[in-house]
Scaffold this motif. Structure first.
Motif, PDB file in Angstrom:
ATOM      1  N   PHE A 178      85.709   7.183 -46.928  1.00  0.00           N
ATOM      2  CA  PHE A 178      85.984   8.367 -47.731  1.00  0.00           C
ATOM      3  C   PHE A 178      85.888   7.823 -49.097  1.00  0.00           C
ATOM      4  N   ASP A 179      86.049   6.786 -49.520  1.00  0.00           N
ATOM      5  CA  ASP A 179      86.429   6.183 -50.902  1.00  0.00           C
ATOM      6  C   ASP A 179      85.073   6.441 -51.981  1.00  0.00           C
ATOM      7  N   PHE A 180      84.791   7.831 -52.122  1.00  0.00           N
ATOM      8  CA  PHE A 180      83.835   8.068 -53.104  1.00  0.00           C
ATOM      9  C   PHE A 180      84.020   9.315 -53.692  1.00  0.00           C
ATOM     10  N   LEU A 181      83.372   9.458 -55.057  1.00  0.00           N
ATOM     11  CA  LEU A 181      83.427  10.580 -55.771  1.00  0.00           C
ATOM     12  C   LEU A 181      82.204  11.286 -56.060  1.00  0.00           C
ATOM     13  N   HIS A 203      72.512  -0.753 -32.880  1.00  0.00           N
ATOM     14  CA  HIS A 203      73.031   0.731 -32.945  1.00  0.00           C
ATOM     15  C   HIS A 203      72.063   1.101 -34.106  1.00  0.00           C
ATOM     16  N   ALA A 204      72.066   2.562 -34.157  1.00  0.00           N
ATOM     17  CA  ALA A 204      71.313   3.153 -35.328  1.00  0.00           C
ATOM     18  C   ALA A 204      72.172   4.305 -35.763  1.00  0.00           C
ATOM     19  N   TRP A 205      71.986   4.781 -37.089  1.00  0.00           N
ATOM     20  CA  TRP A 205      72.906   5.579 -37.796  1.00  0.00           C
ATOM     21  C   TRP A 205      72.233   6.193 -38.794  1.00  0.00           C
ATOM     22  N   VAL A 206      72.627   6.612 -39.617  1.00  0.00           N
ATOM     23  CA  VAL A 206      71.929   7.630 -41.063  1.00  0.00           C
ATOM     24  C   VAL A 206      72.875   7.634 -42.208  1.00  0.00           C
ATOM     25  N   ASP A 207      72.006   7.158 -43.223  1.00  0.00           N
ATOM     26  CA  ASP A 207      72.821   7.264 -44.877  1.00  0.00           C
ATOM     27  C   ASP A 207      72.224   8.481 -45.214  1.00  0.00           C
ATOM     28  N   ALA A 208      73.109   9.214 -45.628  1.00  0.00           N
ATOM     29  CA  ALA A 208      73.041  10.397 -46.695  1.00  0.00           C
ATOM     30  C   ALA A 208      72.984  10.259 -47.848  1.00  0.00           C
ATOM     31  N   PHE A 209      72.117  10.481 -48.881  1.00  0.00           N
ATOM     32  CA  PHE A 209      72.119  10.237 -50.322  1.00  0.00           C
ATOM     33  C   PHE A 209      72.923  11.572 -50.925  1.00  0.00           C
ATOM     34  N   LEU A 210      74.267  11.183 -51.328  1.00  0.00           N
ATOM     35  CA  LEU A 210      74.882  12.283 -52.055  1.00  0.00           C
ATOM     36  C   LEU A 210      75.205  12.071 -53.739  1.00  0.00           C
ATOM     37  N   PRO A 211      74.705  12.814 -54.392  1.00  0.00           N
ATOM     38  CA  PRO A 211      74.909  12.663 -55.943  1.00  0.00           C
ATOM     39  C   PRO A 211      76.149  12.215 -56.238  1.00  0.00           C
ATOM     40  N   GLY A 212      76.592  11.108 -57.055  1.00  0.00           N
ATOM     41  CA  GLY A 212      77.552  10.562 -57.396  1.00  0.00           C
ATOM     42  C   GLY A 212      78.127   9.539 -56.557  1.00  0.00           C
ATOM     43  N   ALA A 213      77.734   9.634 -55.288  1.00  0.00           N
ATOM     44  CA  ALA A 213      78.336   8.550 -54.234  1.00  0.00           C
ATOM     45  C   ALA A 213      77.096   7.722 -53.864  1.00  0.00           C
ATOM     46  N   GLY A 214      75.823   7.962 -54.120  1.00  0.00           N
ATOM     47  CA  GLY A 214      74.985   7.225 -53.425  1.00  0.00           C
ATOM     48  C   GLY A 214      74.799   7.466 -52.148  1.00  0.00           C
ATOM     49  N   TRP A 215      74.284   6.542 -51.507  1.00  0.00           N
ATOM     50  CA  TRP A 215      74.123   6.376 -49.700  1.00  0.00           C
ATOM     51  C   TRP A 215      75.391   6.180 -49.231  1.00  0.00           C
ATOM     52  N   VAL A 216      75.763   7.167 -48.327  1.00  0.00           N
ATOM     53  CA  VAL A 216      77.067   7.684 -47.570  1.00  0.00           C
ATOM     54  C   VAL A 216      76.544   7.566 -46.102  1.00  0.00           C
ATOM     55  N   GLY A 217      77.241   6.508 -45.190  1.00  0.00           N
ATOM     56  CA  GLY A 217      76.996   6.444 -43.913  1.00  0.00           C
ATOM     57  C   GLY A 217      77.494   7.409 -42.860  1.00  0.00           C
ATOM     58  N   PHE A 218      76.833   7.833 -41.877  1.00  0.00           N
ATOM     59  CA  PHE A 218      77.295   8.842 -40.923  1.00  0.00           C
ATOM     60  C   PHE A 218      76.761   8.393 -39.537  1.00  0.00           C
ATOM     61  N   ASP A 219      77.687   8.335 -38.599  1.00  0.00           N
ATOM     62  CA  ASP A 219      77.181   7.869 -37.112  1.00  0.00           C
ATOM     63  C   ASP A 219      77.279   9.090 -36.391  1.00  0.00           C
ATOM     64  N   PRO A 220      76.480   9.895 -36.147  1.00  0.00           N
ATOM     65  CA  PRO A 220      76.183  11.186 -35.519  1.00  0.00           C
ATOM     66  C   PRO A 220      76.382  10.770 -33.865  1.00  0.00           C
ATOM     67  N   THR A 221      76.025   9.584 -33.224  1.00  0.00           N
ATOM     68  CA  THR A 221      76.366   9.234 -31.919  1.00  0.00           C
ATOM     69  C   THR A 221      77.890   9.153 -31.483  1.00  0.00           C
ATOM     70  N   CYS A 244      80.875   5.917 -41.523  1.00  0.00           N
ATOM     71  CA  CYS A 244      80.512   4.613 -41.290  1.00  0.00           C
ATOM     72  C   CYS A 244      81.423   3.740 -42.113  1.00  0.00           C
ATOM     73  N   ASP A 245      82.359   2.623 -41.426  1.00  0.00           N
ATOM     74  CA  ASP A 245      83.177   1.844 -42.407  1.00  0.00           C
ATOM     75  C   ASP A 245      82.751   0.471 -42.158  1.00  0.00           C
ATOM     76  N   HIS A 246      83.682  -0.333 -42.359  1.00  0.00           N
ATOM     77  CA  HIS A 246      83.288  -1.685 -42.282  1.00  0.00           C
ATOM     78  C   HIS A 246      82.835  -2.499 -41.000  1.00  0.00           C
ATOM     79  N   HIS A 247      82.982  -1.620 -39.770  1.00  0.00           N
ATOM     80  CA  HIS A 247      82.617  -2.136 -38.603  1.00  0.00           C
ATOM     81  C   HIS A 247      80.887  -2.067 -38.324  1.00  0.00           C
ATOM     82  N   TYR A 248      80.242  -1.313 -39.166  1.00  0.00           N
ATOM     83  CA  TYR A 248      79.084  -0.927 -39.272  1.00  0.00           C
ATOM     84  C   TYR A 248      78.022  -2.247 -40.120  1.00  0.00           C
ATOM     85  N   LEU A 249      77.309  -3.043 -39.591  1.00  0.00           N
ATOM     86  CA  LEU A 249      76.820  -3.931 -40.205  1.00  0.00           C
ATOM     87  C   LEU A 249      75.264  -3.659 -40.304  1.00  0.00           C
TER      88      LEU A 249
END
Length: 282
Positions: free
Chosen positions: A88-91, A216-234, A239-244
């Motif tokens: 959550f560390d983004f603006l 594993h597979a997950w999704v990056d969403a592009f959010l203005p100001g933050a860039g690519w932000v990871g979400f794991d819907p599974t 997504c934090d540092h455990h996602y490589l």
């Protein structure tokens, strides 16, 4: 923390076959939070190994085979230093705080491949986004919805299902759930790309995750100001540092960990055996 990953893959064929070049997208993408110390990939039957980058800047390995063979053994080992990352560390820019988000002309042109819709997915009312709703809150709720409503299914091979099939079945592997999540974002005008990689569970994390210590597979969403932000819907989380991540792209074909074909003069069944070992040192 230090993370070690070992990946073992064996393709077995009932008779010798001819192989096209095989591509392996299993190299973690290095960034500020991940520094690679060691990486090695061995393919015993290959006559040549080549390291390249694709159009999405994914580093991958190409293996070339000059003789017919009945088995392919691949061993990958990786060691890296991972820094803690708060998901959550983004603006967000003002144009991305609430829905619908607004993209600049340059962003729209650049991100066009990540906005394509299939026109086959009809959303139920509870998956329509409310205009004026907070963007991050809405996406986290959508991720939680997938975790609560799409039953996890372990399926090691085969293509991802189309989004409308996963929604109808209410079940799927991680790649199916990721495709559905990304398609919903596309429908709402939010750029989204698919990601493949490893989910490395830490001993200090008491939560149980689907697809722990596995591909594993997950999704990056592009959010203005933050860039690519990871979400794991599974797993219904960000997504934090455990996602490589090992590969990103607009579709599953672009991020497949293994890609290639084999040829034979007769019908020749094949068998895939894969194993992932992940260890985390704090």
């Amino acid at each position: 923390m230090k993370i070690r990953v070992r990946y073992y893959l064996t393709y077995s064929y009932n008779a010798p076959v001819s192989l096209s070049r095989q591509e392996f997208r299993v190299i973690p993408r290095q960034d500020h939070f991940l520094q690679i110390e060691e990486f090695d990939l061995q393919c015993e039957a290959a006559q040549k190994i080549s390291y390249r980058r694709d159009q999405f800047d994914n580093e991958f390995v190409m293996a070339f085979f000059l003789q017919d063979i009945d088995k392919v053994d691949v061993k990958m080992s990786f060691c890296g230093i991972v820094q803690d990352r708060n998901p959550f560390d983004f603006l967000l820019d003002k144009r991305g705080v609430k829905l619908p988000i607004s993209l600049t002309e340059v962003e729209t042109e650049t991100l066009l491949p990540y906005l394509k819709k299939t026109n086959e997915l009809l959303l139920p009312k509870d998956l329509h986004f409310e205009s004026g709703a907070e963007t991050v809150r809405t996406l986290t709720k959508l991720s939680s919805w997938h975790f609560e409503n799409i039953q996890y299914e372990r399926r090691d091979d085969g293509p991802a299902r189309p989004a409308h099939e996963t929604l109808a079945l209410k079940s799927g592997a991680c790649r199916d759930t990721a495709v559905l999540f990304a398609e919903i974002l596309h429908i709402h005008g939010i750029p989204a790309r698919l990601v493949s990689g490893f989910l490395a569970k830490s001993v200090d994390d008491p939560a149980e995750h689907r697809a722990d210590n596995a591909l594993h597979a997950w999704v990056d969403a592009f959010l203005p100001g933050a860039g690519w932000v990871g979400f794991d819907p599974t797993n219904g989380v960000m997504c934090d540092h455990h996602y490589l991540a090992t590969a990103v792209g607009p579709d599953m074909e672009s991020i497949m960990p293994i890609k290639g074909n084999y040829f034979s003069n007769s019908s020749t069944p094949s068998q895939l055996d894969a194993k992932v070992e992940v260890s985390v040192e704090l």
